[in-house]
Structures are given as structure tokens and as C-alpha cells.
Design an enzyme around this catalytic site. Structure first.
Site, PDB file in Angstrom:
ATOM      1  N   TYR A  75      23.768 -49.023  -3.711  1.00  8.63           N
ATOM      2  CA  TYR A  75      24.771 -48.285  -2.602  1.00  8.63           C
ATOM      3  C   TYR A  75      23.944 -48.939  -0.786  1.00  8.63           C
ATOM      4  CZ  TYR A  75      27.501 -45.360   0.316  1.00  8.63           C
ATOM      5  OH  TYR A  75      28.532 -45.230   1.357  1.00  8.63           O
ATOM      6  N   ALA A 108      21.149 -51.271  -0.316  1.00  5.93           N
ATOM      7  CA  ALA A 108      20.888 -52.683  -0.416  1.00  5.93           C
ATOM      8  C   ALA A 108      22.259 -53.348  -0.279  1.00  5.93           C
ATOM      9  CB  ALA A 108      20.588 -53.056  -1.640  1.00  5.93           C
ATOM     10  N   SER A 109      23.320 -52.343  -0.010  1.00  7.96           N
ATOM     11  CA  SER A 109      24.427 -52.971   0.213  1.00  7.96           C
ATOM     12  C   SER A 109      24.860 -52.950   1.095  1.00  7.96           C
ATOM     13  CB  SER A 109      25.454 -52.582  -0.303  1.00  7.96           C
ATOM     14  OG  SER A 109      25.492 -51.475  -0.309  1.00  7.96           O
ATOM     15  N   LYS A 110      24.630 -51.355   1.922  1.00 10.39           N
ATOM     16  CA  LYS A 110      25.133 -50.988   3.270  1.00 10.39           C
ATOM     17  C   LYS A 110      23.424 -51.353   4.274  1.00 10.39           C
ATOM     18  CE  LYS A 110      28.982 -48.671   2.240  1.00 10.39           C
ATOM     19  NZ  LYS A 110      29.859 -48.910   2.350  1.00 10.39           N
ATOM     20  N   VAL A 150      39.415 -56.331  -3.019  1.00  3.83           N
ATOM     21  CA  VAL A 150      38.129 -57.267  -1.863  1.00  3.83           C
ATOM     22  C   VAL A 150      37.337 -58.441  -1.691  1.00  3.83           C
ATOM     23  CG1 VAL A 150      38.513 -55.131   0.053  1.00  3.83           C
ATOM     24  CG2 VAL A 150      36.571 -55.717  -1.405  1.00  3.83           C
ATOM     25  N   SER A 195      26.569 -46.901   6.156  1.00  2.00           N
ATOM     26  CA  SER A 195      26.522 -45.200   5.944  1.00  2.00           C
ATOM     27  C   SER A 195      25.206 -45.258   6.112  1.00  2.00           C
ATOM     28  CB  SER A 195      26.790 -45.382   4.720  1.00  2.00           C
ATOM     29  OG  SER A 195      25.418 -44.308   3.707  1.00  2.00           O
TER      30      SER A 195
HETATM   31  N1  LIG Z   1      32.853 -40.334   1.766  1.00  2.00           N
HETATM   32  C1  LIG Z   1      31.435 -40.170   1.960  1.00  2.00           C
HETATM   33  O1  LIG Z   1      30.547 -39.380   2.382  1.00  2.00           O
HETATM   34  C2  LIG Z   1      31.369 -42.162   3.176  1.00  2.00           C
HETATM   35  C3  LIG Z   1      29.638 -41.616   3.853  1.00  2.00           C
HETATM   36  C4  LIG Z   1      29.500 -42.988   4.578  1.00  2.00           C
HETATM   37  C5  LIG Z   1      30.461 -43.982   4.262  1.00  2.00           C
HETATM   38  N2  LIG Z   1      31.192 -43.479   3.309  1.00  2.00           N
HETATM   39  C6  LIG Z   1      32.268 -45.521   3.184  1.00  2.00           C
HETATM   40  O2  LIG Z   1      33.305 -45.017   3.363  1.00  2.00           O
HETATM   41  C7  LIG Z   1      33.786 -46.193   2.938  1.00  2.00           C
HETATM   42  C8  LIG Z   1      35.463 -45.341   1.868  1.00  2.00           C
HETATM   43  O3  LIG Z   1      34.341 -44.259   1.135  1.00  2.00           O
HETATM   44  P1  LIG Z   1      35.666 -42.961   0.992  1.00  2.00           P
HETATM   45  O4  LIG Z   1      34.545 -41.907   0.568  1.00  2.00           O
HETATM   46  O5  LIG Z   1      37.266 -42.823   1.069  1.00  2.00           O
HETATM   47  O6  LIG Z   1      35.973 -43.545  -0.581  1.00  2.00           O
HETATM   48  P2  LIG Z   1      36.600 -43.548  -1.609  1.00  2.00           P
HETATM   49  O7  LIG Z   1      37.473 -42.011  -1.457  1.00  2.00           O
HETATM   50  O8  LIG Z   1      36.612 -43.366  -3.069  1.00  2.00           O
HETATM   51  O9  LIG Z   1      37.933 -44.645  -1.172  1.00  2.00           O
HETATM   52  C9  LIG Z   1      37.528 -45.679  -0.944  1.00  2.00           C
HETATM   53  C10 LIG Z   1      38.994 -46.694  -1.589  1.00  2.00           C
HETATM   54  O10 LIG Z   1      38.177 -48.233  -0.860  1.00  2.00           O
HETATM   55  C11 LIG Z   1      39.219 -48.528  -1.971  1.00  2.00           C
HETATM   56  N3  LIG Z   1      38.849 -50.280  -2.827  1.00  2.00           N
HETATM   57  C12 LIG Z   1      37.413 -50.007  -3.817  1.00  2.00           C
HETATM   58  N4  LIG Z   1      36.879 -50.590  -4.240  1.00  2.00           N
HETATM   59  C13 LIG Z   1      38.085 -51.778  -3.691  1.00  2.00           C
HETATM   60  C14 LIG Z   1      37.699 -53.065  -4.255  1.00  2.00           C
HETATM   61  N5  LIG Z   1      37.405 -54.044  -4.793  1.00  2.00           N
HETATM   62  N6  LIG Z   1      39.288 -53.802  -3.952  1.00  2.00           N
HETATM   63  C15 LIG Z   1      40.718 -53.120  -2.820  1.00  2.00           C
HETATM   64  N7  LIG Z   1      39.292 -51.556  -3.104  1.00  2.00           N
HETATM   65  C16 LIG Z   1      38.546 -51.112  -3.322  1.00  2.00           C
HETATM   66  C17 LIG Z   1      38.794 -47.752  -3.332  1.00  2.00           C
HETATM   67  O11 LIG Z   1      40.324 -47.778  -4.617  1.00  2.00           O
HETATM   68  P3  LIG Z   1      40.493 -47.216  -5.719  1.00  2.00           P
HETATM   69  O12 LIG Z   1      40.942 -45.915  -6.022  1.00  2.00           O
HETATM   70  O13 LIG Z   1      40.712 -48.119  -7.082  1.00  2.00           O
HETATM   71  O14 LIG Z   1      38.632 -47.094  -6.428  1.00  2.00           O
HETATM   72  C18 LIG Z   1      40.088 -46.492  -2.441  1.00  2.00           C
HETATM   73  O15 LIG Z   1      40.754 -46.641  -2.367  1.00  2.00           O
HETATM   74  C19 LIG Z   1      33.234 -46.477   1.970  1.00  2.00           C
HETATM   75  O16 LIG Z   1      32.991 -48.061   2.158  1.00  2.00           O
HETATM   76  C20 LIG Z   1      32.477 -45.382   2.094  1.00  2.00           C
HETATM   77  O17 LIG Z   1      30.964 -45.969   1.833  1.00  2.00           O
HETATM   78  C21 LIG Z   1      31.158 -42.662   2.719  1.00  2.00           C
END
Ligand SMILES: NC(=O)c1ccc[n+]([C@@H]2O[C@H](COP(=O)([O-])OP(=O)(O)OC[C@H]3O[C@@H](n4cnc5c(N)ncnc54)[C@H](OP(=O)(O)O)[C@@H]3O)[C@@H](O)[C@H]2O)c1
Length: 258
Positions: free
Chosen positions: A151, A153-155, A60, A138
Site C-alpha cells: 500500500y 509503495a502504491s501511494k 478501474v 495517503s
Molecule cells: N479510510 C482511510 O482511513 C483512508 C486513509 C487514507 C487514504 N484512503 C484512501 O481513500 C480511498 C477510499 O478508501 P475507503 O477508506 O473509502 O475504502 P472503501 O470503503 O473500501 O471504499 C473503496 C471503494 O473503491 C472501490 N474499488 C476498489 N477497487 C476498485 C476497482 N478495482 N475498480 C473500481 N472500484 C474499486 C470499492 O469497491 P468494492 O466494494 O467492490 O471493493 C469501494 O467502493 C482509497 O484510495 C484509500 O486508499 C483511505
């Protein structure tokens, strides 16, 4: 006819579970991720189950590739009605290891990556006079968490970006939802070395909330219910109390020194 959804970060975690849930509900899907093996496997599974789905491997951060690939995906599955920008990264940033390279990388994915995704779908949505943009933020974006400095700062920037876009886009028939999940059992969350057991929900539960947000278009989507209470307390907590809480609770919460 169900809305066609463009979902970024579809190969793992919350994104993958949401792709499965949206397909189950009959939404045509355009899926983006940078992990080609996991994305191809997901697209194959969904296609075999009868879903209308296409996938593209794109980072992205690459604006031009993303715009081109989204146009190709829309040719295959139909015009994009909903963007669900889920791709994100998050890791510890601590004062002893503070580096702007980490900040830049995190902003490029979590903020600029979402902005690129919006740019890829917005002209079509404006031309059709309807659309829905969903950004996954987040709790760390509502207050600065001292162990996830980049993180947070970005969110925070993402939350402000979506809020600032909202009035101008609502006049053009486009809604915006800001998502704030609690702790979800994914790779990202499991990598943070919390000292105490943290209550996490499963990605499938998060996916049900996100699928509901696709259909109902709320301004905010906060889950689970206790996260709504925590978020409200954190948002309205006086600054001095927040600073003191982080100083005291921070070192107890993690196996690291910030
Ligand atoms: N888990 C939590 O507790 C939590 C809480 C609050 C918010 N969030 C937010 O929820 C979202 C999903 O998180 P998740 O916990 O599901 O994390 P995850 O399991 O690490 O999944 C993130 C996905 O995004 C992909 N990705 C990362 N960077 C990318 C890029 N530059 N271009 C395209 N795809 C990319 C990753 O691909 P790769 O496998 O190649 O890295 C992975 O498939 C994130 O925005 C995170 O900040 C998560």
C-alpha cells in the site's frame, strides 16, 4: 453551473459520502465502482433526490472498459470537468507473507487504476483547455509503513505520478490535487488491527474536505488538521529517526508481527 465530477470508488466509504455531498451541492455526477448492487442503490437514491447522476460498473484496472464507460457517462451527464479518483484498496502486507502478487494487485488498482481514470478524461480536458484531477493518496505514501508495504509503495508512486504530471498539465489549464486523508472510519481502515484506539473521522467529514477541494483546486488537501502536523513531521523526520520510530512503535501499534 457546477462542475461535472467523475468519481471512482463511489459505492462505499469516502467515495460514497463524497458522492452524497457533491450531489447536495448541485454537482452533476458520473459514478464508477465495481460493486453493482451498492452503486445502483446509490444512483437510485441520488436520482430520487433530484441529482443529475449516472453510474457505470467498471473495474478501474480495465482500461478499455473504463474509457468506453466514461465516454458514455459524459454523454449522459455532460463533459467531465473534475476527476476524483477515490477507488483504492489497502490491506496489511507483512514481511512473513511478502508476495509480489499482492504488490502487483495493489499497484494495479491504486496506481494504474488512477492512471486509467486520468487517461479516460484527459483528452476532453485538454481539448477544452480546463479540468481538475484529484487523486486520493495517503500518509503511507509519504513514508514507508512496515505493516502496509504494498500500500505504501502504491501511494508513494501515486504521489510522484501526480507531481510529475502537474507542470505539463497546468500549462494546459488542468490542475492537480493530491489528497491525504487521516484515518477515516471505513471498511478499509477498520480492517487494520490497531492495538490502541485510533482517532478516526467519519466519511462525511472527509467528504466535506473533498467537496471543498473540488471547488478550490488546492495543490494538496490534507485533513484533519492534526494530520497536517503528523505529515509535516513524518516528511521532514531524519531517516534514522523514522527507522527507529517504526521499529519501536510498529510492534506496539498493531496486533501483528512484521
Ligand atoms: N479510510 C482511510 O482511513 C483512508 C486513509 C487514507 C487514504 N484512503 C484512501 O481513500 C480511498 C477510499 O478508501 P475507503 O477508506 O473509502 O475504502 P472503501 O470503503 O473500501 O471504499 C473503496 C471503494 O473503491 C472501490 N474499488 C476498489 N477497487 C476498485 C476497482 N478495482 N475498480 C473500481 N472500484 C474499486 C470499492 O469497491 P468494492 O466494494 O467492490 O471493493 C469501494 O467502493 C482509497 O484510495 C484509500 O486508499 C483511505
Amino acid at each position: 453551473m457546477k462542475d461535472t465530477v467523475l468519481l471512482t470508488g463511489a459505492a462505499h466509504g469516502i467515495g460514497r459520502a463524497t458522492a452524497l455531498e457533491l450531489a447536495r451541492k448541485g454537482h452533476p455526477l458520473a459514478l464508477i465502482d465495481r460493486d453493482s448492487r451498492a452503486l445502483d442503490a446509490l444512483v437510485d437514491d441520488l436520482t430520487r433526490s433530484g441529482a443529475k447522476v449516472a453510474g457505470a460498473v467498471v473495474d478501474v484496472r480495465d482500461r478499455d472498459a473504463l474509457v468506453t464507460q466514461v465516454a458514455e457517462l459524459a454523454d449522459r451527464v455532460g463533459p467531465i470537468d473534475v476527476l476524483l479518483a477515490c477507488a483504492g484498496i489497502g490491506s496489511l502486507t507483512l514481511v512473513p507473507q511478502l508476495e509480489t502478487s499482492d504488490l502487483k494487485h495493489t499497484l494495479e488498482v491504486n496506481l494504474v487504476g488512477v492512471a486509467h481514470s486520468i487517461e479516460a478524461v484527459l483528452p476532453g480536458m485538454i481539448a477544452r483547455g480546463r479540468g481538475h484531477l484529484i487523486g486520493v493518496a495517503s500518509m503511507a505514501g509519504y513514508r514507508g509503513f512496515p505493516w502496509m508495504i504494498s500500500y505504501s509503495a502504491s501511494k508513494a508512486a501515486l504521489i510522484a505520478y501526480l507531481e510529475a504530471l502537474r507542470p505539463g498539465l497546468s500549462r494546459r489549464g488542468i490542475s492537480i490535487t493530491t489528497v491525504c486523508p487521516g484515518f477515516v472510519r471505513t471498511r478499509m481502515c477498520s480492517e487494520i488491527p490497531y492495538q490502541h484506539k485510533v482517532r478516526m473521522i467519519e466519511p462525511e467529514a472527509a467528504a466535506r474536505h473533498l467537496a471543498r477541494a473540488v471547488e478550490r483546486r488546492p495543490r494538496n488537501c490534507v485533513f484533519p488538521w492534526d494530520m497536517k502536523i503528523s505529515l509535516t513531521i513524518l516528511k521532514y523526520m531524519p531517516d534514522f529517526a523514522f527507522d527507529a520510530l517504526m521499529r519501536l512503535a510498529g510492534p506496539r501499534a498493531l496486533h501483528v508481527d512484521f
